[in-house]
Design a protein around this motif. Structure first.
Motif, PDB file in Angstrom:
ATOM      1  N   ASN A 152       5.471  -7.999   6.562  1.00  0.00           N
ATOM      2  CA  ASN A 152       5.024  -7.508   7.873  1.00  0.00           C
ATOM      3  C   ASN A 152       6.014  -6.490   8.442  1.00  0.00           C
ATOM      4  O   ASN A 152       5.641  -5.474   9.023  1.00  0.00           O
ATOM      5  N   HIS A 158       1.068  -1.805  11.045  1.00  0.00           N
ATOM      6  CA  HIS A 158       0.297  -2.849  11.727  1.00  0.00           C
ATOM      7  C   HIS A 158       0.529  -2.837  13.236  1.00  0.00           C
ATOM      8  O   HIS A 158      -0.271  -3.380  13.999  1.00  0.00           O
ATOM      9  N   HIS A 163      -0.315  -5.070  17.646  1.00  0.00           N
ATOM     10  CA  HIS A 163       0.457  -5.027  18.896  1.00  0.00           C
ATOM     11  C   HIS A 163      -0.092  -3.995  19.879  1.00  0.00           C
ATOM     12  O   HIS A 163       0.664  -3.463  20.701  1.00  0.00           O
ATOM     13  N   ASP A 290       2.593 -11.420  15.671  1.00  0.00           N
ATOM     14  CA  ASP A 290       2.919 -11.404  14.241  1.00  0.00           C
ATOM     15  C   ASP A 290       2.725 -12.785  13.618  1.00  0.00           C
ATOM     16  O   ASP A 290       2.199 -12.914  12.514  1.00  0.00           O
TER      17      ASP A 290
HETATM   18 FE   FE2 Z   1       4.704  -6.875  14.217  1.00  0.00          FE
END
Ligand code: FE2
Ligand code: FES
Length: 361
Positions: A152, A158, A163, A290
């Protein structure tokens, strides 16, 4: 399964004291405590007699006393007392793990003890630099492999999606992605600089920005699973800048669970306690986003174990890191085989010596 020849965070410095603390790192149950002189100690948490957990016991001086039948072990793992008998067999001793306090954390070495070098503890000098506010340490227990979190952090594309309402950026940026990936030996650096962009919702609050910003994210990954992120946003209209160092230490507990440490440092308004609280709370929200996705990934992986990932262009850094990890795992396995062969040779030599001495019996 885990790379062992590395330093891993076992606890915050303040968590370890004269009350034994049990924690599993890399699948190994540990008991952590401090000696009377204040040095951190890490031993196997499994008593050699009947496998009772030593963290349920008490300290007597620098020794830990098993709660079940009172055997004692010193801070080096040597059994120093067995109630009711004088002989202490070699099998009574338990493993000890080198433990060092650094950056307000206690690190343990899970590999061969002779190879432990405190100089190899990841350098994070801003955690002790008065020009930085380093008051924020986050800990999360996560029901997913630490490898999913390290992936991640190598994949910060991402951020535009997961987010979006905290530290995200416009996903349209990814259509002409400014990502630059550099690999240098065992290090992977991902740099993404986006100019003239609307600040993320949380960033607006931290910097009081009303206009657009230039956003810089530089993430440095090193084995086994650590990422140091430099994150800066600079106003294009003279409203100042915010700059952070965010250090991520996903740490394996078991193959499907992790301890996740996130250390947040900033070099602006460092004495502003209200801002510290706000940033801490915002980072809790970011981490929750996350954690939610990697735990969901882990559930899918468990349900579809035969499936493999299909890398895309922005995964270049992630793919490079996987290659480095595979190389290190092969090297550790080869070293283990060499040690095992040497141990077998020395055993057979001592058995032969015993046979030669046998006629006297
Ligand atoms: Fe993240
Ligand atoms: S189990 Fe520890 S002394 Fe018996």
């Amino acid at each position: 399964m885990f790379l062992k020849n590395h330093w891993y965070i076992a606890a915050r410095a303040g968590e370890i004291g004269r009350a034994p603390l049990g924690r599993v790192i890399c699948g190994v149950p540990l008991v952590l405590f401090r000696t009377e002189a204040g040095a951190p100690a890490a031993l196997s948490n499994v008593c050699s007699h009947r496998r009772a957990p030593l963290d349920k016991g008490k300290l007597a001086g620098d020794a830990i006393v098993c709660p079940y039948h009172g055997m004692r072990f010193d801070a080096g793992g040597r059994c120093v007392r067995i109630p009711g008998q004088e002989t202490i067999p070699a099998e009574a001793h338990i493993d000890a793990f080198p433990a060092v306090e650094r950056w307000d954390l206690v690190w343990v070495w899970m590999g061969a003890p002779g190879a432990a070098d405190p100089a190899a503890i990841p350098a994070r000098p801003w955690r002790a630099d008065p020009a930085w506010n380093a008051e924020s340490t986050h800990y999360y227990h996560v029901k997913a492999s630490h490898l999913l979190m390290t992936d991640n952090l190598l994949d910060l594309g991402h951020v535009a999606y997961i987010h979006a309402d905290t530290i995200g950026f416009d996903a349209a940026v990814l259509e002409k992605d400014p990502l630059v990936t550099e690999v240098d030996g065992e290090r992977v650096r991902n740099t993404r600089i986006v100019e003239n962009i609307e600040p993320a919702p949380a960033v607006k609050g931290w910097g009081g920005f009303t206009g657009r910003v230039d956003r810089v994210s530089i993430s440095d990954w090193t084995p086994p699973c650590y990422t140091a992120i430099q994150f800066a946003n600079r106003s294009r209209s003279g409203e100042g800048a915010v700059e952070f160092r965010i250090d991520h230490f996903p740490t394996p507990e078991t193959d499907r669970t992790m301890h996740y440490w996130v250390l947040v440092s900033r070099n602006f308004r460092i004495g502003d306690a209200e801002l510290t609280r706000r940033i801490h709370a915002d980072n809790d929200r970011v981490a929750a986003q996350d954690i939610d996705i990697v735990e969901a990934q882990q559930r899918m992986i468990d349900l579809a174990p035969g499936r493999r990932d299909m890398p895309i262009r922005q995964d270049k850094g992630l793919v490079a890191a996987h290659r480095i990890l595979a190389r290190l795992a092969r090297a550790e396995a080869a070293a283990r085989r060499t040690r095992a062969a040497a141990a077998a040779r020395s055993l057979s030599r001592s058995a032969a010596g015993t046979r030669r001495a046998a006629p006297r019996r």
